[in-house]
Design an enzyme around this catalytic site. Structure first.
Site, PDB file in Angstrom:
ATOM      1  N   ASP A   1      91.392  54.550   6.956  1.00  0.00           N
ATOM      2  CA  ASP A   1      92.590  54.225   7.043  1.00  0.00           C
ATOM      3  C   ASP A   1      92.923  54.270   8.365  1.00  0.00           C
ATOM      4  O   ASP A   1      93.779  55.004   8.933  1.00  0.00           O
ATOM      5  CB  ASP A   1      93.802  55.214   6.106  1.00  0.00           C
ATOM      6  CG  ASP A   1      93.199  55.117   4.597  1.00  0.00           C
ATOM      7  OD1 ASP A   1      92.549  54.171   4.105  1.00  0.00           O
ATOM      8  OD2 ASP A   1      93.625  55.959   3.710  1.00  0.00           O
TER       9      ASP A   1
ATOM     10  N   ASP B   1      97.682  58.156  11.806  1.00  0.00           N
ATOM     11  CA  ASP B   1      98.156  58.510  10.364  1.00  0.00           C
ATOM     12  C   ASP B   1      97.136  59.530   9.934  1.00  0.00           C
ATOM     13  O   ASP B   1      96.989  59.537   8.466  1.00  0.00           O
ATOM     14  CB  ASP B   1      98.323  57.177   9.500  1.00  0.00           C
ATOM     15  CG  ASP B   1      98.871  57.559   8.199  1.00  0.00           C
ATOM     16  OD1 ASP B   1      99.914  58.510   8.268  1.00  0.00           O
ATOM     17  OD2 ASP B   1      98.708  57.190   7.104  1.00  0.00           O
TER      18      ASP B   1
END
Length: 285
Positions: free
Chosen positions: A239, A222
């Site tokens: 993340d 991502d």
């Protein structure tokens, strides 16, 4: 927002027992029947009613009448269990202010052995079905409440950070409990908000970190300007709950997308025209 700290401090031992029982029983029930909860806690009906009333007033537990009378743990309650455990372990001492929010998380400063960061994973109602489809840790069928999906997401990220640090520039993983990951504080700002005087060295460093992660068998999954922190000297990739192993059947496609996202951002904002084939070769060869 996570549960207010004063609520966590004010929890009675009986209320903690109810939260723990709901956590356990919600693996079988979406709404835990009152009689099942009464049997699990061994409380009298009057004691259980009083404690449930307090928990509902603090928005830690929800009540539903249909199709039967039942109770469910919600995020405030789950936050309380995680914060209680992290405090008892000595990982954190105080919760500070919010420093970030994303589609599936909230990030707060906290005090541990110095300043640390708490990331509360929140795989919510809108993202739940897409998470079930896209992520290997989500069961394909059956009962999987959002709180447990969030716990799985946090464990995925914590495992990635443990594998990657220190070879890859990521936050130091400190602890994890339920849906909360504790990590070191990362200075700087989000890449999407930065105005870099020398952007090319930062782009090179991002690609080098993607390469080191790839060598350790991990693809971010991502990566974009929203998942990179920078100052003028260093960057950090953040993340990681959607990472995949390089053996994953879609790993090559996912890696290509990660690289393309970063290249397009630097081209759009800074006019850097970096050939995709050159960037990919830098990562995988």
């Amino acid at each position: 927002m996570p549960v207010p700290a004063e609520y966590v401090r004010s929890l009675h031992a009986y209320e903690l027992r109810i939260l723990l029982a709901l956590e356990r029983l919600m693996r079988r029930y979406r709404w835990v029947p009152l009689e099942v909860l009464k049997s699990a806690t061994k409380f009298s009906e009057s004691e259980l009613s009083y404690r449930l009333g307090r928990l509902m007033a603090m928005d830690m537990v929800r009540y539903e009448k249909t199709p039967y009378e039942g109770y469910a743990l919600v995020f405030n309650g789950y936050d309380s269990l995680a914060l209680h455990s992290l405090t008892r372990r000595g990982t954190i001492q105080a919760l500070g202010t919010q420093i970030g929010v994303g589609k599936e998380s909230e990030v707060y400063e906290a005090m541990g052995l110095g300043v640390v960061v708490l990331k509360f994973h929140r795989v919510g109602q809108r993202s739940f079905q897409s998470a079930r489809v896209k992520r290997g840790y989500m069961p394909e069928a059956g009962h999987c409440p959002w709180i447990f999906a969030s716990s799985s997401s946090a464990k995925m990220e914590y495992d990635a950070l443990k594998t990657l640090h220190p070879a890859v520039s990521v936050p130091l993983p400190i602890d994890q409990n339920r849906h909360v990951v504790v990590m070191s504080f990362v200075p700087g700002v989000n890449l999407s908000r930065a105005a870099l005087e020398e952007p090319r060295p930062i782009l090179d460093e991002i690609l080098d970190n993607v390469r080191e992660a790839y060598r350790l068998g991990i693809v971010h999954g991502d990566l974009s300007e929203f998942n990179v922190m920078v100052d003028e000297k260093q960057c950090w990739l953040i993340d990681w709950p959607q990472w995949v192993e390089i053996a994953h059947p879609n790993a090559a496609e996912i890696l290509n997308r990660d690289i393309e996202n970063i290249l397009q951002y630097f081209k759009r904002k800074y006019g850097i025209d970096y050939a995709f084939d050159e960037a990919l070769a830098r990562v995988v060869e």
